[in-house]
Design a protein around this motif. Structure first.
Motif, PDB file in Angstrom:
ATOM      1  N   UNK A   8       0.849  -1.224   0.041  1.00 23.97           N
ATOM      2  CA  UNK A   8       0.051   0.159  -0.081  1.00 23.97           C
ATOM      3  C   UNK A   8       0.877   1.158   0.156  1.00 23.97           C
ATOM      4  N   UNK A  10       0.572   4.706   0.695  1.00 24.26           N
ATOM      5  CA  UNK A  10      -0.499   5.886   1.287  1.00 24.26           C
ATOM      6  C   UNK A  10       0.342   7.166   1.350  1.00 24.26           C
ATOM      7  N   UNK A  15       3.493   0.271   3.073  1.00 24.94           N
ATOM      8  CA  UNK A  15       3.083  -0.597   4.012  1.00 24.94           C
ATOM      9  C   UNK A  15       3.059  -1.933   3.192  1.00 24.94           C
ATOM     10  N   UNK A  16       3.767  -3.014   3.425  1.00 25.05           N
ATOM     11  CA  UNK A  16       3.872  -4.199   2.651  1.00 25.05           C
ATOM     12  C   UNK A  16       3.074  -5.459   3.262  1.00 25.05           C
ATOM     13  N   UNK A  40     -10.419  -0.910   1.175  1.00 24.65           N
ATOM     14  CA  UNK A  40      -9.624  -0.047   1.769  1.00 24.65           C
ATOM     15  C   UNK A  40     -10.188   1.339   1.759  1.00 24.65           C
ATOM     16  N   UNK A  44     -14.412   6.444   3.224  1.00 23.36           N
ATOM     17  CA  UNK A  44     -13.528   7.580   3.101  1.00 23.36           C
ATOM     18  C   UNK A  44     -12.750   7.766   1.753  1.00 23.36           C
ATOM     19  N   UNK A  47     -10.432  10.696   1.358  1.00 20.41           N
ATOM     20  CA  UNK A  47      -9.096  10.865   1.929  1.00 20.41           C
ATOM     21  C   UNK A  47      -8.258   9.680   1.489  1.00 20.41           C
ATOM     22  N   UNK A 127       9.106   4.538  16.008  1.00 12.74           N
ATOM     23  CA  UNK A 127       7.641   3.526  15.596  1.00 12.74           C
ATOM     24  C   UNK A 127       8.357   2.253  15.390  1.00 12.74           C
TER      25      UNK A 127
ATOM     26  N   UNK B 187      -2.650  -4.759   5.680  1.00 21.12           N
ATOM     27  CA  UNK B 187      -2.324  -3.375   5.603  1.00 21.12           C
ATOM     28  C   UNK B 187      -2.637  -2.330   6.363  1.00 21.12           C
ATOM     29  N   UNK B 188      -4.018  -2.299   6.912  1.00 17.88           N
ATOM     30  CA  UNK B 188      -4.359  -1.521   7.996  1.00 17.88           C
ATOM     31  C   UNK B 188      -3.787  -1.823   9.426  1.00 17.88           C
ATOM     32  N   UNK B 190      -0.689  -2.443   9.432  1.00 12.24           N
ATOM     33  CA  UNK B 190       0.348  -1.807   9.232  1.00 12.24           C
ATOM     34  C   UNK B 190       0.632  -0.190   9.408  1.00 12.24           C
ATOM     35  N   UNK B 191      -0.624   0.332   8.766  1.00 14.88           N
ATOM     36  CA  UNK B 191      -0.840   1.761   9.112  1.00 14.88           C
ATOM     37  C   UNK B 191      -0.810   2.117  10.626  1.00 14.88           C
ATOM     38  N   UNK B 194       2.387   1.773  12.394  1.00 14.46           N
ATOM     39  CA  UNK B 194       2.982   3.176  12.211  1.00 14.46           C
ATOM     40  C   UNK B 194       2.778   4.440  12.960  1.00 14.46           C
ATOM     41  N   UNK B 195       1.263   4.219  13.127  1.00  9.26           N
ATOM     42  CA  UNK B 195       0.727   5.323  14.116  1.00  9.26           C
ATOM     43  C   UNK B 195       1.063   5.354  15.735  1.00  9.26           C
ATOM     44  N   UNK B 196       1.740   3.979  15.977  1.00 14.82           N
ATOM     45  CA  UNK B 196       1.818   3.622  17.308  1.00 14.82           C
ATOM     46  C   UNK B 196       0.700   3.055  17.980  1.00 14.82           C
ATOM     47  N   UNK B 254     -11.607   9.156   9.359  1.00 15.38           N
ATOM     48  CA  UNK B 254     -11.106   8.397   8.220  1.00 15.38           C
ATOM     49  C   UNK B 254      -9.942   7.490   9.001  1.00 15.38           C
TER      50      UNK B 254
END
Lengths: 135, 254
Positions: A8, A10, A15-16, A40, A44, A47, A127, B187-188, B190-191, B194-196, B254
């Motif tokens: 992805x 983004x 992100x893999x 996904x 939204x 966004x 992070x 994938x989500x 992973x997001x 990354x956002x902790x 979102x």
């Protein structure tokens, strides 16, 4: 069956999905990626319109690059030429965001390298990622 | 007399005196084993189940084999009560996602208790209402909210029931519960990593910041929680106050 992997884009560093999915062929991989892209986006669209989903083979060779703006159902009423311009604009926004994200990583790394060279404490990880990347 | 339950479920915890004795006399303790199907859609309900720990997901499947969880039940609820009261078949599959302990009572005994005791009947109606509220909110959530917010909501719901920031669910299980592809969840995740917000591990999800998870979740989590708290508040005035304290939020995060 071959394994297809996904990434992805983004607007960050990406992100893999390293595990990947076994699918019969590239056509199925493309169809699967489109479904994932819609999942996904849903709820939204505005966004996520600038995001991309890349499809790779098992050796991480890129096969498809799917811009979400091309999947966005809220853009369906637009004329094809206008939609193409939206896709182009989204692409520029994503590239800009990725450049900013990359610049931030480089800045953190530079600060850490300077601090380390002076024998001072520095941010080792951010992070979960090493601040000073391996060469 | 049946074996006494090893721990207590919210239903039995809400009872005392002779009512509790009556209910306990019909209960048998058993283990909830991972992936056990407690009720299958369309089949008659043989037992009403009172989980003491673990997590059971009530799921609806399509003919193509895809499906989604509509209700999560842990020690906070009962499974099959509504159908047992109506002598009806199961409306969805009830599958164990997190192992634990539970007690069960035959559907006939449950109906007998409801017929004989108005306070048990009212309590059962409240538990049914709580489940209905969760199902209705899930319908809205599935139709309107982004998958990221939905994942966060389910993780909060699971944490509330398991009581641990280590959520023993794989990404495949989460995908199954949400009715989406496993890759979407990966994938989500992973997001969110990354956002902790969380830390994805093999076999489980570690919640790093509950506060951030709530911030990333849709309003459905708060809506259901507040309604349920109000529902079980001691008096009607407190109940209404608790419900009114939650203002529906027009935003879609979102």
């Amino acid at each position: 069956m071959p394994v297809y992997k996904f990434e992805l884009r983004d607007g960050t560093t990406g992100i893999r999905d390293d595990l990947g999915v076994s699918l019969p062929d590239r056509e199925h991989a493309l169809a699967y990626a489109r479904v994932v892209g819609r999942e996904l986006m849903r709820g939204h669209e505005q966004q996520t319109r600038c995001w991309h989903l890349n499809v790779y083979d098992e050796a991480w060779e890129k096969i498809f690059d799917i811009p979400f703006a091309g999947l966005d159902p809220t853009l369906d009423p637009l004329k094809p030429e206008l939609r193409a311009r939206v896709i182009e604009f989204c692409e520029r926004v994503r590239t800009l965001r990725e450049t900013i994200a990359s610049a931030k990583i480089t800045m953190r790394e530079s600060q850490a390298l300077v601090a380390r060279s002076r024998g001072r404490p520095y941010l080792a990880t951010y992070r979960g990622e090493r601040t000073i990347r391996a060469l | 007399m049946a074996a006494q339950p090893r721990a207590r479920n919210a239903f039995t915890s809400a009872l005392s005196g002779p009512e509790l004795t009556h209910v306990w006399s019909h209960l048998t303790a058993f283990d909830l084993r991972f992936d056990d199907c407690l009720h299958r859609v369309g089949n008659p309900i043989e037992h009403v189940i009172f989980p003491h720990s673990g997590l059971v997901a009530l799921t609806i499947s399509s003919r193509e084999g895809t499906g989604a969880a509509v209700i999560l039940v842990g020690p906070d609820g009962i499974i099959g009560g509504l159908e047992a009261a109506a002598s009806a078949c199961a409306t969805c599959d009830a599958r164990v996602h997190i192992p634990g302990e539970a007690s069960r009572m035959s559907a006939a005994a449950f109906r007998y208790l409801l017929d004989q005791n108005p306070s048990i009947r009212r309590l059962a109606a409240r538990f049914d209402t709580a489940m209905m509220a969760q199902a209705q909110q899930t319908a809205l959530c599935n139709a309107a909210h982004p998958v990221e917010a939905r994942i966060c909501r389910w993780l909060l719901e699971v944490q509330d029931r398991s009581g641990s920031s280590k959520v023993p669910l794989t990404q495949s299980m989460l995908a199954q519960m949400l009715g989406v592809r496993r890759t979407t969840v990966t994938l989500i995740a992973g997001r969110l990593e990354a956002a902790g917000v969380l830390d994805g591990r093999r076999g489980y999800v570690q919640i790093v910041s509950r506060e951030e998870l709530e911030r990333h979740s849709c309003e459905c989590y708060d809506q259901v929680r507040s309604y349920t708290v109000g529902l079980f508040a001691p008096s009607r005035s407190e109940s209404m106050a608790a419900i009114q304290a939650v203002k529906p939020s027009p935003r879609l995060r979102s």
